[in-house]
Design a protein around this motif. Structure first.
Motif, PDB file in Angstrom:
ATOM      1  N   UNK A   1      -5.174 -11.324   1.797  1.00 15.50           N
ATOM      2  CA  UNK A   1      -3.904 -11.106   1.070  1.00 15.50           C
ATOM      3  C   UNK A   1      -3.118 -10.008   1.795  1.00 15.50           C
ATOM      4  N   UNK A   2      -1.864  -9.837   1.352  1.00 17.68           N
ATOM      5  CA  UNK A   2      -0.976  -8.997   2.148  1.00 17.68           C
ATOM      6  C   UNK A   2      -0.644  -7.648   1.529  1.00 17.68           C
ATOM      7  N   UNK A   3      -1.508  -7.193   0.654  1.00 17.70           N
ATOM      8  CA  UNK A   3      -1.278  -5.811   0.179  1.00 17.70           C
ATOM      9  C   UNK A   3      -1.580  -4.855   1.337  1.00 17.70           C
ATOM     10  N   UNK A   4      -1.310  -3.548   1.104  1.00 19.36           N
ATOM     11  CA  UNK A   4      -1.529  -2.549   2.163  1.00 19.36           C
ATOM     12  C   UNK A   4      -2.144  -1.296   1.555  1.00 19.36           C
ATOM     13  N   UNK A   5      -2.855  -0.533   2.373  1.00 20.98           N
ATOM     14  CA  UNK A   5      -3.437   0.720   1.888  1.00 20.98           C
ATOM     15  C   UNK A   5      -2.466   1.873   2.154  1.00 20.98           C
ATOM     16  N   UNK A   6      -2.303   2.723   1.155  1.00 25.44           N
ATOM     17  CA  UNK A   6      -1.419   3.887   1.292  1.00 25.44           C
ATOM     18  C   UNK A   6      -2.264   5.108   1.662  1.00 25.44           C
ATOM     19  N   UNK A   7      -1.819   5.818   2.693  1.00 18.82           N
ATOM     20  CA  UNK A   7      -2.517   7.013   3.178  1.00 18.82           C
ATOM     21  C   UNK A   7      -1.566   8.216   3.115  1.00 18.82           C
ATOM     22  N   UNK A   8      -2.158   9.394   2.925  1.00 19.38           N
ATOM     23  CA  UNK A   8      -1.385  10.637   2.991  1.00 19.38           C
ATOM     24  C   UNK A   8      -1.931  11.437   4.173  1.00 19.38           C
ATOM     25  N   UNK A   9      -1.054  12.100   4.924  1.00 20.76           N
ATOM     26  CA  UNK A   9      -1.501  12.914   6.069  1.00 20.76           C
ATOM     27  C   UNK A   9      -1.827  14.314   5.567  1.00 20.76           C
ATOM     28  N   UNK A  10      -3.095  14.695   5.678  1.00 21.15           N
ATOM     29  CA  UNK A  10      -3.540  16.044   5.273  1.00 21.15           C
ATOM     30  C   UNK A  10      -4.259  16.688   6.456  1.00 21.15           C
ATOM     31  N   UNK A  15      -5.585  10.356   4.968  1.00 22.49           N
ATOM     32  CA  UNK A  15      -6.505  10.316   3.826  1.00 22.49           C
ATOM     33  C   UNK A  15      -6.037   9.204   2.883  1.00 22.49           C
ATOM     34  N   UNK A  16      -6.949   8.340   2.433  1.00 20.26           N
ATOM     35  CA  UNK A  16      -6.560   7.229   1.555  1.00 20.26           C
ATOM     36  C   UNK A  16      -5.985   7.792   0.257  1.00 20.26           C
ATOM     37  N   UNK A  17      -4.852   7.190  -0.148  1.00 18.04           N
ATOM     38  CA  UNK A  17      -4.202   7.621  -1.400  1.00 18.04           C
ATOM     39  C   UNK A  17      -4.363   6.551  -2.464  1.00 18.04           C
ATOM     40  N   UNK A  18      -4.039   5.300  -2.089  1.00 23.66           N
ATOM     41  CA  UNK A  18      -4.211   4.184  -3.025  1.00 23.66           C
ATOM     42  C   UNK A  18      -4.439   2.909  -2.198  1.00 23.66           C
ATOM     43  N   UNK A  19      -5.520   2.196  -2.543  1.00 22.21           N
ATOM     44  CA  UNK A  19      -5.845   0.968  -1.813  1.00 22.21           C
ATOM     45  C   UNK A  19      -5.090  -0.231  -2.372  1.00 22.21           C
ATOM     46  N   UNK A  20      -4.890  -1.211  -1.493  1.00 17.54           N
ATOM     47  CA  UNK A  20      -4.392  -2.524  -1.939  1.00 17.54           C
ATOM     48  C   UNK A  20      -3.076  -2.451  -2.700  1.00 17.54           C
ATOM     49  N   UNK A  21      -2.145  -1.729  -2.155  1.00 20.26           N
ATOM     50  CA  UNK A  21      -0.841  -1.547  -2.829  1.00 20.26           C
ATOM     51  C   UNK A  21      -0.023  -2.827  -2.725  1.00 20.26           C
ATOM     52  N   UNK A  22       0.599  -3.196  -3.838  1.00 23.58           N
ATOM     53  CA  UNK A  22       1.502  -4.344  -3.858  1.00 23.58           C
ATOM     54  C   UNK A  22       2.956  -3.893  -4.040  1.00 23.58           C
ATOM     55  N   UNK A  23       3.177  -3.099  -5.079  1.00 22.29           N
ATOM     56  CA  UNK A  23       4.536  -2.672  -5.432  1.00 22.29           C
ATOM     57  C   UNK A  23       4.775  -1.220  -4.990  1.00 22.29           C
TER      58      UNK A  23
END
Lengths: 63, 63
Positions: A1-10, A15-23
């Motif tokens: 599927x085409x969701x994406x993982x959101x990362x934050x730069x620390x 660093x993973x922030x939220x997996x499998x983001x859709x919206x």
């Protein structure tokens, strides 16, 4: 599927922030995110870059 | 593949702006976009909403 993982730069690290983001919905200086499991988060900062083919959203905290 | 189509809302209608977008990079009040064919565009405005599972990026022109 085409969701994406959101990362934050620390400290220069992604660093993973939220997996499998859709919206993603930017709202002023915040971003509303919801993933395919219905988990929701509001991030204080902005989108630095997105690479959809790599399923990556890089977020940058507000300075 | 997991690229998405970018649309702009004009007179309440979604009008295609750039197909098959891979890279998105907000830069101040503009957004740099590049698609899987190497086509590049710089949009004056912001991201209204993204739905990755629907392969949709909704852009909103600067008012």
């Amino acid at each position: 599927m085409c969701e994406a993982n959101a990362y934050v730069i620390k400290d220069g690290q992604e660093e993973i922030y939220l997996e499998s983001v859709d919206i993603l919905r930017p709202e002023g200086n915040q971003i509303y995110l919801r993933n395919i499991f219905g988990e929701q988060k509001v991030f204080k900062g902005k989108i630095k870059e997105m690479s959809l083919l790599n399923h990556k959203i890089i977020l940058e905290e507000e300075r």
